[in-house]
Design an enzyme around this catalytic site. Structure first.
Site, PDB file in Angstrom:
ATOM      1  N   ASP A 262       0.900  -1.346  -0.180  1.00  0.00           N
ATOM      2  CA  ASP A 262      -0.072  -0.103  -0.036  1.00  0.00           C
ATOM      3  C   ASP A 262       0.780   1.451   0.112  1.00  0.00           C
ATOM      4  O   ASP A 262       0.357   2.484  -0.313  1.00  0.00           O
ATOM      5  CB  ASP A 262      -0.877  -0.250   1.172  1.00  0.00           C
ATOM      6  CG  ASP A 262      -2.086  -0.698   1.138  1.00  0.00           C
ATOM      7  OD1 ASP A 262      -2.415  -0.962  -0.342  1.00  0.00           O
ATOM      8  OD2 ASP A 262      -3.175  -0.969   1.921  1.00  0.00           O
ATOM      9  N   GLY A 306      -2.177  -1.311  -8.681  1.00  0.00           N
ATOM     10  CA  GLY A 306      -0.884  -0.281  -8.901  1.00  0.00           C
ATOM     11  C   GLY A 306      -0.012  -0.501  -7.927  1.00  0.00           C
ATOM     12  O   GLY A 306       0.618   0.313  -7.497  1.00  0.00           O
ATOM     13  N   LYS A 307       0.491  -1.932  -7.449  1.00  0.00           N
ATOM     14  CA  LYS A 307       1.316  -2.120  -6.280  1.00  0.00           C
ATOM     15  C   LYS A 307       2.422  -2.648  -6.676  1.00  0.00           C
ATOM     16  O   LYS A 307       3.654  -2.412  -6.063  1.00  0.00           O
ATOM     17  CB  LYS A 307       0.696  -2.710  -5.249  1.00  0.00           C
ATOM     18  CG  LYS A 307      -0.538  -2.167  -4.540  1.00  0.00           C
ATOM     19  CD  LYS A 307      -1.235  -2.971  -3.661  1.00  0.00           C
ATOM     20  CE  LYS A 307      -2.638  -2.208  -2.970  1.00  0.00           C
ATOM     21  NZ  LYS A 307      -3.478  -3.017  -2.014  1.00  0.00           N
ATOM     22  N   VAL A 308       2.377  -3.712  -7.760  1.00  0.00           N
ATOM     23  CA  VAL A 308       3.570  -4.522  -7.994  1.00  0.00           C
ATOM     24  C   VAL A 308       3.766  -4.653  -9.401  1.00  0.00           C
ATOM     25  O   VAL A 308       2.783  -4.834 -10.267  1.00  0.00           O
ATOM     26  CB  VAL A 308       3.321  -5.892  -7.340  1.00  0.00           C
ATOM     27  CG1 VAL A 308       4.339  -6.874  -7.890  1.00  0.00           C
ATOM     28  CG2 VAL A 308       3.260  -5.929  -5.910  1.00  0.00           C
TER      29      VAL A 308
END
Length: 350
Positions: A262, A306-308
């Protein structure tokens, strides 16, 4: 504690075989990992995950986050994590409170975990003040020493809010001065300026000591210290913003997994639209993907948030205690850590 007398002889029998933590420097797993890479199923997944971790270490721009949930520290991986930190193979840690307090800090005070060579009924264990983690035992009386030591540290601090990182640093300082184990993750993190974050810190043995601290202070009409969970998020996001390129080595899932991922979204909300998603990601877990829980959510799924990065990630569905030592030993012996720049992110908050 129960008023019934404890059968000390029976308790001693059950707590007679200490869990010995594996030494990843004592064996070279590279040939095994190389051979697994030519296999299929979980073996090939592990080999690819190990390559990705080595890529993190070889990337001069990459900050490596070690993310731990579950009980692998109690089960024999404690020294493996410490060795990764000691040799500059991780730059920050995000973990459960149990991993950091009930397991690592607990052993740092000189206590041990024990193999359960037999598992009598749990009511019997309760009568003997023995706590059980699957086939591993903990002496509850020793665990209470951990609670009271946390309380002692809290009582010695000026009142006010502390991130879990700031408080865990004080725990590391305590172990550096009074501890009884050299290979403690908490102690080594203090000495090497590697920050440790526990986003659910009080969900651990620390919670008991901190509650007692607050209650005693309230009764005496004095201000008290407290854990600021928002500061945890802010500080960890600050590291992500300044780090740029980052990689995740995740053992288990749960809150630590979601918390570190996050930081990318939080950075964007703070106006850092150019923040990089986590470039590299490895997760070792036995959780089932079908229930939609965070512990089992695939790294591909995390990409939708949209984190990894979807390109350099690997899930390994295996019990971590059986495969992490191979991954860690391989990376140790390939030696990319020897030329890595030391981040010392803990100094960011000095």
């Amino acid at each position: 504690m129960t008023d019934a007398p404890i059968n000390d002889t029976r308790k001693a029998e059950l707590l007679s075989t200490v869990v010995e933590h594996i030494d990843i420097t004592s064996f070279d797993a590279r040939p095994i990992i190389d051979a697994m890479g030519k296999m299929s199923f979980t073996s090939r997944d592990l080999a690819r995950a190990t390559r990705i971790y080595n890529d993190m270490l070889a990337d001069p721009d990459c900050t490596v986050f070690l993310v731990i949930a579950g009980s692998t520290s109690a089960g024999g991986c404690m020294d493996a994590y410490a060795e990764l930190l000691r040799n500059n193979m991780v730059d920050a840690v995000v973990a459960t409170g149990a991993t950091i307090v009930d397991m690592d800090f607990f052993e740092g005070l000189g206590h041990k975990h024990y193999q359960a060579l037999e598992v009598p009924d749990d009511d019997t264990l309760r009568s003997l003040y023995i706590d059980r983690i699957y086939d591993t035992y903990i002496d509850e009386e020793q665990l209470q020493d951990c609670d009271f030591t946390i309380n002692k540290i809290a009582n010695a601090l000026p009142p006010g809010p502390y991130s879990s990182r700031a408080f865990i640093r004080e725990m590391g300082k305590y172990l550096a001065e009074h501890g009884k184990k050299e290979n403690s993750l908490v102690k080594l993190a203090y000495e090497h300026d590697v920050p440790i974050f526990c986003p659910a810190f009080v969900d651990s043995s620390a919670g008991f000591g901190l509650v007692k601290h607050q209650v005693d202070c309230m009764k005496a009409g004095r201000p008290y210290m407290m854990i600021d969970a928002v500061a945890d998020f802010r500080e960890l996001t600050d590291i992500k913003i300044k780090a740029g390129t980052s990689g995740l080595l995740m053992i288990g899932g749960g809150v630590p997994k979601n918390f570190i991922q996050d930081t990318v979204v939080c950075a964007e909300i703070l106006g850092h639209e150019d923040v990089e998603v986590h470039k590299y990601a490895v997760q070792i877990t036995v959780a089932d993907v079908r229930d939609g829980a965070c512990s089992s959510s695939t790294l591909q799924e995390a990409a939708s948030w949209g984190k990894v990065n979807t390109g350099i990630e690997q899930m390994v569905f295996a019990e971590a205690g059986s495969v992490l030592p191979l991954l860690a030993s391989d990376a140790y012996h390939r030696g990319h850590w020897k030329t890595r720049a030391k981040r010392a992110w803990g100094k960011l908050f000095a």
